[in-house]
Design a protein around this motif. Structure first.
Motif, mmCIF file in Angstrom:
data_model
loop_
_atom_site.group_PDB
_atom_site.id
_atom_site.type_symbol
_atom_site.label_atom_id
_atom_site.label_comp_id
_atom_site.label_asym_id
_atom_site.label_seq_id
_atom_site.Cartn_x
_atom_site.Cartn_y
_atom_site.Cartn_z
ATOM 1 N N LEU A 197 -44.880 19.472 17.133
ATOM 2 C CA LEU A 197 -44.045 20.439 17.711
ATOM 3 C C LEU A 197 -44.234 21.855 17.135
ATOM 4 C CD1 LEU A 197 -40.734 18.202 16.741
ATOM 5 C CD2 LEU A 197 -41.925 18.312 19.049
ATOM 6 N N THR A 198 -43.789 22.725 17.597
ATOM 7 C CA THR A 198 -43.665 24.171 16.971
ATOM 8 C C THR A 198 -42.306 24.260 16.490
ATOM 9 O OG1 THR A 198 -44.870 25.203 18.795
ATOM 10 C CG2 THR A 198 -43.782 26.680 17.409
ATOM 11 N N GLY A 199 -42.373 24.182 14.946
ATOM 12 C CA GLY A 199 -41.193 24.557 14.119
ATOM 13 C C GLY A 199 -40.870 25.933 13.869
ATOM 14 N N ASN A 200 -39.698 26.328 14.040
ATOM 15 C CA ASN A 200 -39.088 27.689 13.820
ATOM 16 C C ASN A 200 -38.595 27.733 12.397
ATOM 17 O OD1 ASN A 200 -39.504 29.018 16.293
ATOM 18 N ND2 ASN A 200 -37.798 27.322 17.056
ATOM 19 N N ARG A 201 -39.360 28.705 11.396
ATOM 20 C CA ARG A 201 -38.857 28.746 10.143
ATOM 21 C C ARG A 201 -38.222 30.047 9.782
ATOM 22 N NH1 ARG A 201 -40.248 24.902 6.236
ATOM 23 N NH2 ARG A 201 -39.411 25.463 4.291
ATOM 24 N N ALA A 202 -37.087 30.398 9.573
ATOM 25 C CA ALA A 202 -36.305 31.601 9.186
ATOM 26 C C ALA A 202 -36.246 32.030 7.805
ATOM 27 C CB ALA A 202 -34.929 31.546 9.543
ATOM 28 N N ARG A 203 -37.030 33.075 7.356
ATOM 29 C CA ARG A 203 -36.818 33.590 5.797
ATOM 30 C C ARG A 203 -35.977 34.654 5.902
ATOM 31 N NH1 ARG A 203 -41.151 31.706 2.922
ATOM 32 N NH2 ARG A 203 -40.271 32.824 1.354
ATOM 33 N N ILE A 204 -34.712 34.688 5.219
ATOM 34 C CA ILE A 204 -33.798 35.590 5.083
ATOM 35 C C ILE A 204 -33.563 35.966 3.759
ATOM 36 C CG2 ILE A 204 -31.589 36.126 6.071
ATOM 37 C CD1 ILE A 204 -31.618 34.169 8.197
ATOM 38 N N ASP A 205 -33.265 37.466 3.555
ATOM 39 C CA ASP A 205 -32.804 37.876 2.160
ATOM 40 C C ASP A 205 -31.195 38.389 2.386
ATOM 41 O OD1 ASP A 205 -35.331 37.342 1.265
ATOM 42 O OD2 ASP A 205 -35.744 39.399 0.844
ATOM 43 N N ILE A 206 -30.448 38.092 1.634
ATOM 44 C CA ILE A 206 -29.159 38.404 1.423
ATOM 45 C C ILE A 206 -28.912 38.993 0.171
ATOM 46 C CG2 ILE A 206 -26.696 37.862 1.887
ATOM 47 C CD1 ILE A 206 -27.714 35.232 3.336
#
Length: 355
Positions: A197-206
């Motif tokens: 599969l193509t996994g979606n990985r989110a990287r976020i700074d808060i």
């Protein structure tokens, strides 16, 4: 105490099992469904009165209602029940966009509605144990949390609790990456085809206005996949939690490294499986409130939500009030906006429930 359920999908099954565990305290007196056919199927499956008519369900004299309905109709149901002065336990997010969240808050205040939210992660054994370590003060004030474990508003909830964040505003930036991952497991069960599969990985700074920070890292395969593990780092001035390992300074300012220990029945023996407790430094920092029940960590948390809701109806003591769920949802919407606009800094503002 009787309560009714509105909706009975995949998520609602957790609450039905929870009600069975709490059968000496709580009873699902009726279920309301949109479809007559589905209502008949649910009644046959559960033995619980199931109807498409809210008034019929209310004839069972429930003391609160649990909403397990799609986001698109959540606000409508909350307000309908508030007008009837029925306490509500609702899912997050309780609206489809920021405008709807604000409208919901204003209308609930006008109606003097009683609404709590089914945000359960802070009641899961691991998160509850870590919160107790934080509250003990041995780590000092928590300044930053890095987490790759749960998504969206669930993650925001834990970030805010671990960091001691209320309604402070923040700046959010992020990006989504796509990486290949083998299909292993989902809600339907295990898969052994080897499909990639193509996994979606989110990287976020808060970054909150008081300088505290949350670093979000989540792959949409993580909840079920055994080859996409979870990780946590919670750092304070005097120590950190890294998974089950806790490093901190003792009273003589010497570094100490110890582990949290999880105790479950049924491991390597013939007892029925159940979670018992989590300990640290020889003391129990979390104890399962439903010992002996053969349920996983999320089911423990969901069952605890129902127990808290019963207490809320009886005493008015809040456990996850609507304003907290609205803030979690609001910041999660901004996270979505940030990853859709990589390189752009999204800035939160105070909303109607936060002032």
């Amino acid at each position: 105490m009787k309560f009714i359920m509105i909706g009975c999908g995949w998520r609602a099954q957790y609450f039905l099992r929870a009600a069975e565990i709490l059968s000496d305290r709580l009873e699902v007196s009726a279920i309301v469904m949109h479809s007559e056919k589905r209502a008949q199927e649910i009644q046959q499956e559960t033995g619980i009165l199931t109807t498409t008519d809210l008034e019929t369900a209310l004839d069972t004299k429930p003391e609160f209602a649990l909403l397990c309905v799609p986001r698109s109709v959540m606000k409508e149901w909350i307000l309908r029940l508030c007008k009837l002065q029925i306490p509500v336990l609702c899912e997050t997010p309780p609206g489809q966009d920021i405008e709807e969240l604000n409208n919901l808050w204003k209308e609930v205040q006008i109606l003097h509605g009683k609404v709590q939210v089914t945000e359960q992660y802070f009641l899961q054994p691991y998160y509850a144990a870590v919160q107790n370590v934080i509250d003990s003060g041995i780590l000092g004030e928590i300044s930053n949390v890095s987490m790759s474990a749960i998504h969206g508003y669930h993650a925001i909830s834990i970030f805010r609790k671990f960091l001691g964040i209320g309604m402070e505003n923040c700046k959010i930036s992020g990006k989504t990456y796509q990486f290949p991952v083998t299909k292993t497991r989902d809600r339907a069960g295990w898969h052994t085809s080897g499909e990639i599969l193509t996994g979606n990985r989110a990287r976020i700074d808060i970054i909150f206005e008081n300088g505290k920070a949350a670093f979000y890292d989540f792959d949409d395969e993580q909840y079920f996949s055994p080859i996409r593990s979870r990780s946590w780092v919670i750092q304070g001035a005097r120590g950190e939690v890294r998974g089950d390992q806790i490093c901190y300074m003792d009273h003589q300012n010497r570094p100490v490294s110890e582990q949290m220990h999880r105790e479950d029945d049924g491991v390597y023996n013939i007892d029925g499986w159940s979670h018992r407790y989590i300990s640290f430094r020889g003391e129990r920092i979390y104890e399962n409130p439903f010992p002996g029940a053969r349920i996983n960590d999320d089911e423990i948390a969901v069952t605890d939500l129902l127990a808290h809701m019963k207490q809320y109806v009886e005493t008015g003591k809040e456990f996850y009030p609507l304003r907290e769920g609205l803030q979690d949802a609001y910041l999660s919407f901004l996270m979505d906006e940030a990853v859709k606009n990589p390189g752009k800094e999204i800035i939160s503002t105070s909303q109607s429930w936060s002032v």
